[in-house]
Design an enzyme around this catalytic site. Structure first.
Site, PDB file in Angstrom:
ATOM      1  N   GLU A  24       0.905  -1.199  -0.021  1.00  0.00           N
ATOM      2  CA  GLU A  24      -0.004   0.062   0.029  1.00  0.00           C
ATOM      3  C   GLU A  24       0.984   1.331  -0.096  1.00  0.00           C
ATOM      4  O   GLU A  24       0.244   2.387  -0.173  1.00  0.00           O
ATOM      5  CB  GLU A  24      -1.009  -0.030   1.089  1.00  0.00           C
ATOM      6  CG  GLU A  24      -0.274   0.277   2.530  1.00  0.00           C
ATOM      7  CD  GLU A  24       0.259  -1.179   2.899  1.00  0.00           C
ATOM      8  OE1 GLU A  24       0.949  -1.046   4.138  1.00  0.00           O
ATOM      9  OE2 GLU A  24       0.412  -2.076   2.303  1.00  0.00           O
TER      10      GLU A  24
ATOM     11  N   SER B 197       8.311  -8.835   6.300  1.00  0.00           N
ATOM     12  CA  SER B 197       8.885  -9.111   7.606  1.00  0.00           C
ATOM     13  C   SER B 197       8.636 -10.603   8.008  1.00  0.00           C
ATOM     14  O   SER B 197       7.705 -11.071   7.880  1.00  0.00           O
ATOM     15  CB  SER B 197       8.507  -8.010   8.650  1.00  0.00           C
ATOM     16  OG  SER B 197       6.921  -8.337   9.079  1.00  0.00           O
TER      17      SER B 197
ATOM     18  N   CYS C 125      16.373  -7.038   1.799  1.00  0.00           N
ATOM     19  CA  CYS C 125      16.604  -8.065   2.563  1.00  0.00           C
ATOM     20  C   CYS C 125      18.154  -8.931   2.265  1.00  0.00           C
ATOM     21  O   CYS C 125      18.455  -9.594   3.133  1.00  0.00           O
ATOM     22  CB  CYS C 125      15.670  -9.205   2.676  1.00  0.00           C
ATOM     23  SG  CYS C 125      15.320  -9.880   0.872  1.00  0.00           S
TER      24      CYS C 125
ATOM     25  N   GLU D  48      17.162  -6.842  13.070  1.00  0.00           N
ATOM     26  CA  GLU D  48      16.907  -6.272  11.627  1.00  0.00           C
ATOM     27  C   GLU D  48      16.563  -4.785  11.952  1.00  0.00           C
ATOM     28  O   GLU D  48      15.554  -4.454  12.276  1.00  0.00           O
ATOM     29  CB  GLU D  48      15.959  -7.034  10.763  1.00  0.00           C
ATOM     30  CG  GLU D  48      15.979  -6.620   9.188  1.00  0.00           C
ATOM     31  CD  GLU D  48      14.721  -7.202   8.529  1.00  0.00           C
ATOM     32  OE1 GLU D  48      15.181  -7.317   7.504  1.00  0.00           O
ATOM     33  OE2 GLU D  48      13.705  -7.539   9.012  1.00  0.00           O
TER      34      GLU D  48
END
Length: 465
Positions: free
Chosen positions: A156, A206, A261, A360
């Protein structure tokens, strides 16, 4: 829902939030298109994708400008996003030649076995914000050429790029209902997963959400690959090429504002020596020369305020715990244009337990830690719960082999800090880690496997009399 530009925080568009009824409508359109699309030859479906490939090339600059606008990448990175995504389209165009007639083998007298790949039907991909074109292209073209029909849920935060791509698919001659898009957040995702006619789901995002997506799909006996986060480790040995390693490490951790990532997150230096000191000095020198902006060679903002606050908090917590901030990107925060700007940041740790070494962060932050031995470096890398990527910097092949045989990650680099495999190789984290949940990989031959059922046929004909 507002779509904002990360460079200034201003609203640049609005996107409708899809309801369960919208998902029903998309599934109905896909179900209507599937019989005729799946009955076409692979070559005929690939020819549509070939026309799409040409349109992407022709509109690459336009697509890149949309990516810069809604994602904040610099223009060079945005063009690379388009080019790398189109490489997967190109690979999909070749599948009719690669796959041929499947495997055929005579297994005994008068008996042959063969297999073929059948499409699954309606499939779905849920993709993140960080690569608005490339990541959708890791699944969409391969799934379509293999005969499936697709429902895509873009992030989005960056819906504009794929909205334009949908019009290019139509211009390429893709029949109505073969490619569909749903917008929104949790309701849209859950509606897609729960729909009984959706046969398979891919997700990139995630780790906590990847785990939830995988568990929800698996509870419905639905094929799923859900790729999560990462904490990628680099190890530099004293015999590395300092100039080359410094340049590569800088690009690896700061490129795309660290929002990938496969980005470097932790640099482990083996031993205290002059080479390591020089390497750190060179990385800091290179990174300090980067300027904020979206032009070639510049560093764009992070995606939104929440990401900005998270990254800043890790820098502040590290500094308060005694970590030395060698390069501080917080100085970019007060730009007149507004937006969510964080410059390249380098943290020199002495405490292996610092949170920035383990969590992370997903921003342009590199944590550096000196270790005493190869074994300690491997122990630290192996102990992290993720399993996406790792890299060794060395000039010795034997040293590289030692590390690549011991890293606990699925995509490994030797003197390359972003070891993304290209087609026909697939992309995905290591099973049993927080980087991957579910089945198989995406893109390349992993996507071919994911988006098809293997049908095995065993045949026996009587001998002629």
């Amino acid at each position: 829902m507002d779509v904002t530009a990360p460079t200034c925080g201003k609203v640049i568009g609005r996107v409708a939030v899809s309801s369960r009824d919208d998902v029903e409508e998309a599934v109905a359109a896909a179900a209507k298109a599937f019989p005729s699309w799946s009955k076409m030859t692979t070559k005929a479906r690939a020819s549509v994708m070939l026309r799409f490939h040409a349109l992407v090339e022709a509109h690459a600059q336009e697509l890149a400008e949309l990516i810069v606008l809604e994602n904040g990448k610099n223009v060079t990175e945005a063009l690379a996003d388009v080019a790398k995504g189109n490489e997967t389209v190109e690979y999909a165009c070749s599948l009719s030649h690669h796959l041929g007639g499947g495997n055929v083998s005579k297994v005994s007298s008068q008996v042959t076995c063969q297999d073929r790949r059948d499409p699954l039907g309606i499939v779905a991909s849920i993709v993140p914000f960080n690569f608005p074109f490339m990541v959708p292209m890791w699944t969409v073209p391969i799934s379509l050429v293999m005969g499936n029909v697709m429902i895509l849920k873009p992030s989005e935060k960056v819906p504009l790029t794929m909205h334009r791509v949908a019009s290019l698919f139509r211009q390429a001659g893709l029949p109505d209902g073969v490619f569909n898009m749903i917008q929104g957040t949790r309701t849209a995702v859950e509606s897609i997963i729960d729909h009984p006619q959706v046969k398979a789901v891919t997700f990139v995002g995630s780790s906590p959400v990847a785990k939830l997506v995988a568990e929800r799909c698996q509870s419905l006996n639905k094929r799923v690959t859900a790729l999560g986060g990462a904490k990628n480790h680099l190890v530099a040995l004293p015999d590395c090429d300092v100039k080359g390693a410094a340049s590569d490490i800088m690009v690896s951790y700061a490129g795309c504002a660290g929002q990938r990532c496969m980005a470097a997150s932790v640099l482990l230096l083996v031993g205290s020596n002059e080479t390591n000191d020089l390497l750190v000095e060179k990385i800091c020198e290179n990174a300090s020369q980067i300027q904020p902006g979206t032009g070639p060679g510049q560093l764009g903002p992070v995606i939104d305020k929440a990401s900005y606050n998270k990254i800043i908090s890790y820098i502040q917590d590290s500094e308060q715990s005694g970590t030395k901030v060698l390069l501080d990107g917080r100085s970019w925060a007060n730009r007149e244009a507004g937006g969510y700007w964080i410059g390249p940041t380098i943290l020199l740790h002495t405490n292996p337990q610092d949170k920035a070494l383990h969590d992370e962060i997903f921003g342009p932050v590199l944590s550096i830690l000196t270790v005493s031995s190869w074994a300690e470096a491997i122990a630290i890398e192996n102990a992290n719960p993720f399993g996406n990527a790792a890299c060794i910097y060395t000039s010795q092949g034997g040293h590289a082999d030692w590390f690549t045989s011991r890293f606990r990650a699925s995509m490994l680099g030797v003197n390359i800090g972003i070891p993304v495999p290209r087609e026909p190789f697939s992309f995905g984290g290591l099973y049993g880690t927080q980087s991957k949940y579910g089945d198989m990989d995406i893109t390349g031959d992993g996507a071919v496997e994911f988006f098809t059922n293997r049908i095995k046929i065993t045949t026996k004909w009587p001998r002629p009399t």
